[in-house]
Design a protein around this motif. Structure first.
Motif, PDB file in Angstrom:
ATOM      1  N   VAL A   1       0.751  -1.641   0.211  1.00  0.00           N
ATOM      2  CA  VAL A   1       0.088   0.280   0.276  1.00  0.00           C
ATOM      3  C   VAL A   1       0.536   1.578   0.184  1.00  0.00           C
ATOM      4  N   ILE A   2       1.977   0.873   0.876  1.00  0.00           N
ATOM      5  CA  ILE A   2       2.694   2.495   1.024  1.00  0.00           C
ATOM      6  C   ILE A   2       4.234   1.320   1.078  1.00  0.00           C
ATOM      7  N   THR A   3       5.299   2.696   0.060  1.00  0.00           N
ATOM      8  CA  THR A   3       6.327   2.149   0.930  1.00  0.00           C
ATOM      9  C   THR A   3       7.459   3.626   0.607  1.00  0.00           C
ATOM     10  N   ILE A   4       8.417   3.084   1.899  1.00  0.00           N
ATOM     11  CA  ILE A   4       8.893   3.963   2.587  1.00  0.00           C
ATOM     12  C   ILE A   4      10.881   3.987   2.422  1.00  0.00           C
ATOM     13  N   GLU A   5      11.464   4.800   1.290  1.00  0.00           N
ATOM     14  CA  GLU A   5      12.856   4.604   0.687  1.00  0.00           C
ATOM     15  C   GLU A   5      13.296   4.891   1.895  1.00  0.00           C
ATOM     16  N   ALA A   6      14.101   4.377   2.451  1.00  0.00           N
ATOM     17  CA  ALA A   6      15.488   5.399   2.767  1.00  0.00           C
ATOM     18  C   ALA A   6      16.639   5.746   1.384  1.00  0.00           C
ATOM     19  N   VAL A   7      17.256   6.902   1.585  1.00  0.00           N
ATOM     20  CA  VAL A   7      17.614   7.971   1.184  1.00  0.00           C
ATOM     21  C   VAL A   7      18.573   7.815   2.228  1.00  0.00           C
TER      22      VAL A   7
END
Length: 234
Positions: free
Chosen positions: A206-212
């Motif tokens: 449903v969501i993606t949380i990208e680590a930068v």
């Protein structure tokens, strides 16, 4: 978010203005009560100093509140409890005593805006929808996936609510820790990684949380029906 900053102390105002701009706020700065009351451009929140050169800030607070429901946060060197009580009775939504840090003010702004939501049209419109499957009811602090409530820990909810304020925006670790945990948080930020991992697991597909690396995180809403068979709570 547009901020009307009413402060005659130039070093204080410049420091606060720079900090707010760094966090994405738009700032209109005026130095007198008269300028605040005659300011024609729209704004979302007022940061109001009480010690103005032309009038008492409490009088300005009273007039502003009579005009609208825009949140007012008093910022003042006056530490007397009477001033604090009078300010709140006149319609101020919060009170910050000098000296203060920019991070504390930003945390207060976010908290006031969250409390104000039931008085806004957005709250009357119901929960916020993200894509086809995810809704966040900020008034009730509840998250639903495909109509079923997702069990989130309090800080997991706060983190999700913060990151979904601006989907796609890159938020630094510092910004997130200040907004979700505490303006004066000095502990390790590993707790943030733990909560991010929990949200990824509970809202997979449903969501993606990208680590930068070296910066922070970016939340994106999964478009369409991707993951419709495999996402869900856990």
């Amino acid at each position: 978010m547009r901020v009307l900053l009413v402060e005659d102390d130039e070093p204080v105002a410049e420091s606060l203005r720079r900090g707010l701009l760094r966090y994405g706020f738009e700032v209109a700065w005026v130095t007198t009560g008269a300028a605040a009351l005659s300011h024609a451009e729209p704004y979302d929140v007022v940061l109001l100093d009480l010690g103005l050169p032309d009038t008492d800030g409490l009088d300005v607070c009273k007039v502003l509140r009579e005009r609208s429901e825009v949140p007012i946060i008093v910022i003042s060197a006056r530490s007397d409890e009477t001033d604090r009580v009078v300010g709140l009775e006149l319609g101020a939504d919060d009170y910050v005593s000098k000296p203060f840090g920019v991070r504390e003010v930003i945390a207060r702004i976010r908290a006031v805006m969250r409390r104000m939501q039931p008085r806004t049209a957005a709250a009357e419109a119901g929960p916020d929808r993200y894509g086809d499957r995810l809704t966040i009811d900020r008034k009730a602090a509840r998250v639903r996936l495909d109509g079923e409530e997702v069990a989130l820990a309090p800080k997991e909810y706060d983190l999700l609510a913060f990151l979904t304020e601006e989907p796609g925006a890159l938020m630094s670790r510092e910004q997130i820790m200040e907004a979700v945990w505490d303006a004066n948080w000095f502990g390790p930020t590993k707790t943030l990684d733990v909560h991010v991992a929990a949200l990824r697991r509970k809202l997979a597909g449903v969501i993606t949380i990208e680590a930068v690396r070296g910066v922070g995180f970016r939340l994106e809403i999964v478009k369409g029906d991707q993951g419709n068979g495999g996402g869900g709570t856990s």
